[in-house]
Design a protein around this motif. Structure first.
Motif, PDB file in Angstrom:
ATOM      1  N   VAL A 131       0.544  -1.540   0.237  1.00 54.79           N
ATOM      2  CA  VAL A 131      -0.242  -0.250   0.075  1.00 54.79           C
ATOM      3  C   VAL A 131       1.028   0.913  -0.078  1.00 54.79           C
ATOM      4  O   VAL A 131       0.176   2.125  -0.707  1.00 54.79           O
ATOM      5  N   ALA A 132       2.225   1.532   1.081  1.00 62.50           N
ATOM      6  CA  ALA A 132       3.351   2.437   0.977  1.00 62.50           C
ATOM      7  C   ALA A 132       3.827   2.679  -0.353  1.00 62.50           C
ATOM      8  O   ALA A 132       3.538   3.857  -1.407  1.00 62.50           O
ATOM      9  N   MET A 133       3.955   1.627  -1.057  1.00 60.60           N
ATOM     10  CA  MET A 133       4.541   1.307  -2.100  1.00 60.60           C
ATOM     11  C   MET A 133       3.885   1.957  -3.952  1.00 60.60           C
ATOM     12  O   MET A 133       4.409   2.678  -4.455  1.00 60.60           O
ATOM     13  N   THR A 134       2.760   1.035  -3.467  1.00 56.76           N
ATOM     14  CA  THR A 134       1.487   2.352  -4.361  1.00 56.76           C
ATOM     15  C   THR A 134       1.040   3.445  -4.754  1.00 56.76           C
ATOM     16  O   THR A 134       1.214   4.393  -5.649  1.00 56.76           O
ATOM     17  N   ASP A 424       6.298 -10.183  15.801  1.00 58.87           N
ATOM     18  CA  ASP A 424       7.435  -9.688  14.672  1.00 58.87           C
ATOM     19  C   ASP A 424       7.264  -8.919  13.466  1.00 58.87           C
ATOM     20  O   ASP A 424       8.629  -9.072  12.855  1.00 58.87           O
ATOM     21  N   GLU A 425       5.903  -9.171  13.146  1.00 62.58           N
ATOM     22  CA  GLU A 425       5.985  -8.499  10.824  1.00 62.58           C
ATOM     23  C   GLU A 425       6.758  -7.327  11.164  1.00 62.58           C
ATOM     24  O   GLU A 425       6.426  -6.286  11.915  1.00 62.58           O
ATOM     25  N   ARG A 426       7.376  -7.255   9.479  1.00 58.40           N
ATOM     26  CA  ARG A 426       8.145  -6.215   9.578  1.00 58.40           C
ATOM     27  C   ARG A 426       8.863  -6.925   8.216  1.00 58.40           C
ATOM     28  O   ARG A 426       9.191  -7.810   7.724  1.00 58.40           O
ATOM     29  N   VAL A 427       9.713  -5.657   7.581  1.00 60.17           N
ATOM     30  CA  VAL A 427       9.428  -5.367   6.304  1.00 60.17           C
ATOM     31  C   VAL A 427      11.322  -4.542   6.256  1.00 60.17           C
ATOM     32  O   VAL A 427      11.338  -4.057   6.687  1.00 60.17           O
ATOM     33  N   PRO A 428      11.887  -5.378   4.994  1.00 64.64           N
ATOM     34  CA  PRO A 428      13.516  -4.439   5.580  1.00 64.64           C
ATOM     35  C   PRO A 428      13.150  -3.311   4.193  1.00 64.64           C
ATOM     36  O   PRO A 428      12.299  -2.953   3.507  1.00 64.64           O
ATOM     37  N   VAL A 429      13.631  -2.028   5.193  1.00 66.14           N
ATOM     38  CA  VAL A 429      13.961  -0.633   4.771  1.00 66.14           C
ATOM     39  C   VAL A 429      14.362  -1.578   2.860  1.00 66.14           C
ATOM     40  O   VAL A 429      13.883  -0.321   2.397  1.00 66.14           O
ATOM     41  N   GLU A 430      15.092  -1.255   2.749  1.00 59.60           N
ATOM     42  CA  GLU A 430      15.718  -1.800   1.616  1.00 59.60           C
ATOM     43  C   GLU A 430      14.944  -2.276   0.419  1.00 59.60           C
ATOM     44  O   GLU A 430      14.785  -1.889  -0.588  1.00 59.60           O
ATOM     45  N   SER A 431      14.208  -2.983   1.204  1.00 59.36           N
ATOM     46  CA  SER A 431      13.411  -3.727  -0.050  1.00 59.36           C
ATOM     47  C   SER A 431      12.116  -2.935  -0.282  1.00 59.36           C
ATOM     48  O   SER A 431      11.501  -3.408  -1.165  1.00 59.36           O
ATOM     49  N   LEU A 432      11.862  -2.041   0.776  1.00 62.69           N
ATOM     50  CA  LEU A 432      10.455  -0.773   0.223  1.00 62.69           C
ATOM     51  C   LEU A 432      11.353  -0.230  -0.672  1.00 62.69           C
ATOM     52  O   LEU A 432      10.447   0.235  -1.658  1.00 62.69           O
ATOM     53  N   VAL A 433      12.523   0.226  -1.043  1.00 64.33           N
ATOM     54  CA  VAL A 433      13.246   0.983  -1.919  1.00 64.33           C
ATOM     55  C   VAL A 433      13.064   0.529  -3.105  1.00 64.33           C
ATOM     56  O   VAL A 433      12.984   1.287  -4.254  1.00 64.33           O
ATOM     57  N   PHE A 434      13.484  -1.087  -3.323  1.00 67.04           N
ATOM     58  CA  PHE A 434      14.054  -2.044  -4.297  1.00 67.04           C
ATOM     59  C   PHE A 434      12.282  -1.738  -4.718  1.00 67.04           C
ATOM     60  O   PHE A 434      12.165  -1.812  -5.802  1.00 67.04           O
ATOM     61  N   GLY A 435      11.188  -2.444  -4.030  1.00 65.41           N
ATOM     62  CA  GLY A 435      10.044  -2.226  -4.463  1.00 65.41           C
ATOM     63  C   GLY A 435       9.110  -1.252  -5.495  1.00 65.41           C
ATOM     64  O   GLY A 435       8.888  -1.512  -6.105  1.00 65.41           O
ATOM     65  N   THR A 436       9.322   0.262  -4.529  1.00 68.10           N
ATOM     66  CA  THR A 436       9.332   1.074  -4.794  1.00 68.10           C
ATOM     67  C   THR A 436      10.115   1.009  -6.559  1.00 68.10           C
ATOM     68  O   THR A 436       8.702   1.954  -7.971  1.00 68.10           O
ATOM     69  N   ARG A 437      10.842   1.320  -6.585  1.00 68.88           N
ATOM     70  CA  ARG A 437      11.987   1.175  -7.967  1.00 68.88           C
ATOM     71  C   ARG A 437      11.558   0.453  -8.560  1.00 68.88           C
ATOM     72  O   ARG A 437      11.695   0.651 -10.627  1.00 68.88           O
ATOM     73  N   VAL A 438      10.900  -1.033  -8.528  1.00 68.95           N
ATOM     74  CA  VAL A 438      10.565  -2.011  -9.609  1.00 68.95           C
ATOM     75  C   VAL A 438       9.256  -1.813  -9.843  1.00 68.95           C
ATOM     76  O   VAL A 438       9.341  -1.951 -11.464  1.00 68.95           O
ATOM     77  N   LEU A 439       8.054  -0.991  -9.305  1.00 67.25           N
ATOM     78  CA  LEU A 439       7.092   0.000  -9.495  1.00 67.25           C
ATOM     79  C   LEU A 439       7.132  -0.164 -10.521  1.00 67.25           C
ATOM     80  O   LEU A 439       6.668   0.192 -11.047  1.00 67.25           O
TER      81      LEU A 439
END
Length: 446
Positions: A131-134, A424-439
């Motif tokens: 949702v944040a990436m979108t 302890d659900e969590r997502v790597p910060v670098e993964s969010l940035v990567f995903g945004t660039r892929v989108l």
């Protein structure tokens, strides 16, 4: 005009990459918990949806905000593309999350804490990350006047965690015109990486989903005193039925998507998957095997029991709920199989969402592959089947082919699949940035 450069061209740093972590953290702070019980659900979904609405309108979108019932907010908007005749691409995500027991967590599950290289909290991977990436990409395109090749519909919905009755299913039933020209969709639980070796990663794209079929069982009998012999006991009857279902193993069924996944993994790793030890050999893939093994056969898992009101009273009825997950192609006879297993004297009612399977081919899939390769040259996109369900099922009713594609490049040692609904659900910060660039790359070439 639409971006016509090669998908391999270098993208400059974007505002979206800077905003995505903050958006994910702030979205987690909304306690949009979906218990499935209307009496215990607050207005967290509406708060999160209004936050998204405000962020979209800040950059010029005209949004549609609809509460299907008080507190259950849904937001839809559209970004016009270069070719208005082509079918639109729908990107959808849900704002609700499952409950979390704070005492079990390392951090407050609704803090949205950004620490140790992760964004922490309930919904970090399911699915406030996407949702944040979108949201970040929608703002980036509108702010900079970027026109994608075709229209993009953005939908942020409620109630996915309880089947979408007040979210995607409701919108499809009452507002289908919002999605009338959409032909394809992307959403959650796909596009994440698994590490094959030191150099290569496979990104699993969901091209199929098992159907969700909740069987509600009811047995009736003769009420009476608990001290007396009763050969018409509803509790005994429901317990026997649940026991038979819970211990039943359905036959191995190899669908096209699962076969394609295994064939691709053999090609990439040299591993073989003999049918006489499929579960054991698939386990060698790593933690994602929990999902893959669940897609080899139909399942029926008892999850709820309800009976009685006093220790010494035999009740006249007893109930159970069984969470069934059904493979594509097998749904026609599945209900008959369940009825046969539970036996006579059990009333069955169903909550049913059919399975999905879409082709892992075509321009959109090729654009996904190209976007991944541009950001991770050693990536390989692999189709797989999701053992659970998403709102793609609802949108399939409108003829929209839905894929799971929420791109994340993950650390090799992260047990990603255990984080869905986990502690302890969590997502790597670098993964969010990567995903945004892929989108970004995908939307420029979709």
């Amino acid at each position: 005009m639409a971006d016509t450069e090669s998908p391999q061209h270098t993208l400059t740093p974007t505002i979206a990459a800077d905003e995505v972590v903050r958006f994910c953290s702030e979205l987690i702070r909304f306690e949009s918990v979906n218990t499935g019980d209307p009496d215990t659900i607050g207005d967290g979904e509406a708060q999160a949806a209004r936050y998204i609405k405000e962020k979209l309108e800040e950059v010029g979108y005209e949004t549609i905000y609809i509460e299907s019932t008080p507190g259950r907010g849904n937001v839809v908007c559209r970004l016009e593309g270069a070719d208005r005749v082509r079918g639109s691409l729908l990107i959808h995500g849900h704002v609700d999350v499952v409950p979390a027991q704070a005492e079990e967590w390392t951090v407050d599950p609704f803090s949205g804490a950004v620490q140790d290289g992760f964004v922490w909290g309930r919904g970090a991977v399911d699915m406030k990350d996407m949702v944040a990436m979108t949201l970040a990409m929608a703002r980036e395109y509108k702010s900079n006047g970027i026109v994608p090749p075709r229209d993009i519909i953005f939908a942020f919905v409620a109630d996915e965690e309880a089947g979408g009755t007040w979210g995607a299913q409701w919108l499809v039933e009452f507002y289908p015109e919002l999605f009338a020209d959409a032909t394809e969709a992307i959403s959650e639980v796909g596009g994440f990486s698994i590490t094959l070796d030191d150099a290569r990663r496979a990104y699993l794209v969901a091209a199929a989903e098992k159907g969700v079929a909740w069987a509600h069982l009811k047995a009736t009998g003769r009420a009476g005193h608990g001290s007396m012999i009763n050969d018409d006991n509803a509790v005994t009857r429901i317990a026997d039925a649940v026991s038979r279902l819970g211990s039943h193993q359905f036959p191995l069924t190899m669908t096209a998507t699962v076969r394609s996944f295994l064939d691709k993994m053999t090609e990439l790793t040299g591993m073989v998957f003999p049918e006489d030890d499929l579960a054991g050999s698939i386990a060698k893939i790593g933690p994602v095997s929990r999902i893959v093994n669940a897609t080899l056969r139909n399942t029926a898992t008892p999850t709820m029991l309800k009976a009685g009101y006093k220790a010494n009273v035999i009740p006249s009825s007893a109930e159970a709920t069984v969470d069934c997950r059904v493979l594509p192609g097998s749904e026609e006879h599945f209900r008959e199989q369940i009825a046969e297993i539970v036996g006579d004297g059990i009333e069955i009612t169903w909550t049913w969402q059919p399975p999905l399977e879409v082709p892992f081919s075509g321009p959109l899939v090729e654009a996904m592959k190209a976007a991944l390769t541009a950001e991770d040259p050693d990536s390989i996109a692999v189709p797989y089947m999701l053992s659970g369900g998403t709102d793609n099922k609802a949108f399939a009713r409108l003829g929209i082919a839905g894929y799971g594609f929420s791109p994340l490049k993950l650390p090799a040692d992260l047990d990603f699949s255990s984080l869905f609904h986990g502690v302890d659900e969590r997502v790597p910060v670098e993964s969010l940035v990567f995903g945004t660039r892929v989108l970004d790359r995908l939307l420029r070439n979709c």
